[in-house]
Design an enzyme around this catalytic site. Structure first.
Site, PDB file in Angstrom:
ATOM      1  N   SER A  87      36.264 -31.353  13.906  1.00  0.00           N
ATOM      2  CA  SER A  87      34.819 -31.151  13.815  1.00  0.00           C
ATOM      3  C   SER A  87      34.213 -32.330  13.086  1.00  0.00           C
ATOM      4  CB  SER A  87      34.517 -29.866  13.050  1.00  0.00           C
ATOM      5  OG  SER A  87      33.143 -29.837  12.692  1.00  0.00           O
TER       6      SER A  87
ATOM      7  N   TYR B  40      35.250 -25.147   5.191  1.00  0.00           N
ATOM      8  CA  TYR B  40      35.616 -25.425   6.576  1.00  0.00           C
ATOM      9  C   TYR B  40      35.797 -26.933   6.777  1.00  0.00           C
ATOM     10  CZ  TYR B  40      34.944 -25.478  11.706  1.00  0.00           C
ATOM     11  OH  TYR B  40      35.068 -25.667  13.058  1.00  0.00           O
TER      12      TYR B  40
END
Lengths: 453, 253
Positions: free
Chosen positions: B146, B159
């Site tokens: 990501s 995250y």
């Protein structure tokens, strides 16, 4: 890491290059006993465009050291050669005594074993058929033993091997019948044609008159010049055809290839602009003329001028799409060019030719009709889909795609293109009951189903 | 086998119920991928994804349930996936969960769980996947990283730091696989409007699972090592990465 000439989809395998046919036989027979059976396939000079001569995770048997050439029989032209002998070496060995290849593909850099496995064709297919029609026997190492086969001796195994892409065993030796020639020169006539219909009509006329014929199509040209091209037709020249200075030594061998690409892979030099410029230049430099005398090498093997031209296509590599359709479906030649234009992926090099009668090989490519070979750089996002559509159209009319050039055909289309497949599978069950003979191509096309759980 | 355009015949998806994975599978199967193994946490969601994959045209679909907090089992899960389908041409690692940084960031158990699910389990599984592909002599791995991991920001730091770890692991795994026939492609999507981000405010240059799937497929054809989705994010982050910390932490994101 091994890949084909198109440099797509490489895979890793153990590689061995035995020097004796007996060692090949042992390797093939023992392969079934290996604890982690991952298959085995032969590899000649790596000139199949796709994944035919690679076997991910398995064993790849290179034939390059099976390179003996016996003397050519002066009466029949028959010559016994190792499977790793290149057609280049075979030409050099035979030409001085007046023997030339019975069938000559676009490059001399293929091995005899590879020429058998792909059942290669040349510009004389309309008269003389494909390579295996000129092979009188093969020595074939299979998992159930080594066989010597020919058209009259176990013809099922012989013809399944012709064009069988190495999936019936490893060819270690072949007897090839060479063709007698008086000189190393060709009498060639070249015709410029302004559009595709004229070019195709010219090719039909040339086939009736000449032993060799081929056409090059300018895929970059659009509008009224769509499908314009050059037609080359030729025959072997006799001594009397040569200019006087050549007559003393009419059998001069081809020159060695000296040009190589630089060692670093350049960025993609083949792109729509260079393709258009190249095609334009080629078209203009070749006005129509009759009866020129050209050397065999220049006529048959123009691509051998630069040793590793495949690097021109850059990192992503290229695919070649070669199909054949019957005479009645000649419109597919035009349709295929239009479809590729439509997705912005015109072919950089296109070669058109007519085939004569087929031979009995179930996976042998040539059938009577029109064949078109298209070089296509990997890149345009819609190219893959366009080729899938073409597969359907070709299969629909009973045509087929050439496996030696293929790296992307799918199992369903493949099965409908090659209705003789069950014959090959029956031969495989006989000589290779454990399914040891595998290649990435065989897995992709589900010929080697035994690799699946 | 993978064809000349990088399209796989058989596909294994770890995290097979993720929206990006499902969008990717729909495209792959419609384009000729025949055999699929889906591994995921929620059996009902798995069954639904399996049905969808079959309807898209797959000839064979198998499902394997696993829990990404059981790190000890990661290798065994991968083994059972491979034995379900044999040779695997493409492995997609799409395991991951978003956490709420405000609340979870202060709870040691949840911090540990976020790192486990987003980094430890996927890394353990990847090492076993790599072994299988080495033995096969071929195969591609796609790891969903990501942009959150490219430069970790406060609003998403749990995250983001787990993805930063996974991204580095996968990039380096690719190097160790050189010459083995296997390779790794790391995918760095921006904000994807999917069920994972439901209820969150979309970031600039947000994208959809379908668009990410298209970018991944293009990357596979080109042999890309890193795929940004949308591709301009690469430029954006080449700038953001260089910002001094004092500026970075003042950015409103």
């Amino acid at each position: 890491m091994l890949s084909g000439w198109g440099r797509t989809a490489p895979s890793a395998a153990s590689v061995t290059a035995p020097g004796l046919p007996e060692v090949v036989s042992l390797l093939v027979e023992r392969a079934a006993l290996a604890p982690r059976r991952q298959g085995l396939v032969a590899r000649g000079m790596g000139r199949s465009y796709g994944d035919a001569a690679q076997c991910a995770g398995g064993l790849v048997v290179e034939t390059k050291h099976l390179d003996h050439i016996d003397p050519v029989d002066p009466d029949t032209g028959a010559v016994r050669v190792g499977a790793g002998v290149s057609l280049d070496a075979l030409v050099r060995a035979g030409l001085a005594a007046g023997w030339f290849l019975p069938v000559s593909p676009g490059t001399r850099q293929v091995s005899v074993g590879g020429a058998v496995a792909a059942d290669v064709h040349g510009k004389n297919h309309h008269r003389d058929g494909s390579f295996c029609s000129h092979v009188s026997s093969l020595r074939l190492a299979t998992p159930t033993g080594t066989h010597v086969v020919g058209p009259d001796d176990d013809p099922e195994l012989f013809w399944a091997t012709a064009g069988g892409m190495g999936l019936t065993g490893v060819v270690t030796e072949a007897v090839v019948r060479m063709r007698r020639v008086e000189t190393a020169w060709m009498r060639v006539s070249t015709e410029q044609h302004r559009d595709l219909d004229s070019l195709m009509a010219g090719l039909e006329r040339a086939d009736a008159r000449h032993g060799y014929s081929v056409a090059w199509v300018d895929c970059a040209a659009r509008g009224s010049g769509f499908g314009r091209g050059l037609l080359d037709a030729g025959d072997h020249a006799e001594v009397d055809d040569l200019p006087p200075r050549r007559r003393a030594n009419p059998l001069v061998p081809p020159r060695r290839t000296r040009l190589r690409m630089p060692p670093l892979v350049p960025p993609r030099i083949v792109n729509p602009l260079t393709v258009a410029a190249f095609n334009e230049a080629w078209f203009r430099k070749s006005p129509s003329r009759d009866g020129q005398v050209r050397h065999l090498a220049g006529f048959f093997h123009p691509l051998d001028a630069v040793a590793d031209w495949n690097l021109l296509y850059g990192r992503r590599g290229f695919v070649q799409y070669q199909f054949v359709v019957g005479d009645k479906h000649r419109d597919l030649v035009r349709r295929s060019l239009e479809i590729l234009h439509g997705v912005g992926a015109p072919s950089s090099l296109a070669v058109l030719k007519r085939f004569g009668p087929a031979n009995p090989g179930p996976l042998s490519f040539p059938i009577p009709g029109w064949t078109l070979a298209l070089d296509l750089a990997v890149g345009p996002p819609e190219l893959r889909g366009a080729l899938r559509r073409l597969d359907e159209m070709v299969a629909e009319v009973g045509g087929r795609v050439y496996l030696a050039k293929d790296g992307r055909l799918e199992p369903r289309a493949f099965r409908s293109m090659y209705p003789g497949l069950p014959e090959l599978l029956a031969v495989r069950r006989r000589v290779d009951p454990d399914g040891v003979l595998q290649s990435d191509l065989g897995r992709r096309l589900q010929i080697c189903e035994d690799a699946q759980p | 086998m993978n064809d000349a355009f990088g399209r796989p015949d058989s596909v294994l998806v770890l995290g097979g119920t993720s929206d990006i994975a499902r969008a990717l599978l729909r495209t792959l199967v419609a384009d000729g991928s025949r055999r699929v193994v889906l591994a995921g946490r929620n059996p009902e969601a798995l069954a639904e994804a399996a049905t969808e994959t079959k309807e898209a045209g797959a000839e064979f679909v198998a499902s394997v349930a696993f829990n990404a907090t059981d790190v000890d089992q990661a290798g065994a899960v991968v083994d059972s996936c491979f034995s379900a389908v044999g040779r695997v041409d493409l492995v997609v690692v799409a395991v991951g969960l978003l956490y709420d940084d405000e609340a979870d960031g202060r709870n040691p158990d949840r911090v540990a769980r976020c790192i486990t699910v987003n980094f430890t389990w996927p890394a353990a599984a990847l090492s076993r996947v790599a072994e299988h592909l080495r033995e096969q002599g071929s195969g591609r791995i796609v790891v969903l990283s990501s942009v959150a991991g490219v430069r970790v920001r406060r609003a998403n730091f749990l995250y983001g730091s787990a993805k930063a770890g996974l991204d580095a692991f996968a990039r380096t795994l690719h190097q160790t696989l050189a010459g083995s026939g296997a390779s790794v492609t790391v995918v760095r999507p921006g904000f994807v409007r999917s069920k994972m981000t439901e209820g969150r405010k979309a970031a600039p240059m947000s994208t959809t699972p379908e668009a990410v799937a298209r970018d991944i497929i293009r990357g596979l054809q080109n042999g890309a090592e890193v795929v940004w989705s949308p591709p301009p994010l690469r430029l954006v982050f080449s700038v953001l990465r260089q910002l001094p910390e004092s500026v970075w932490r003042r950015l409103p994101m």
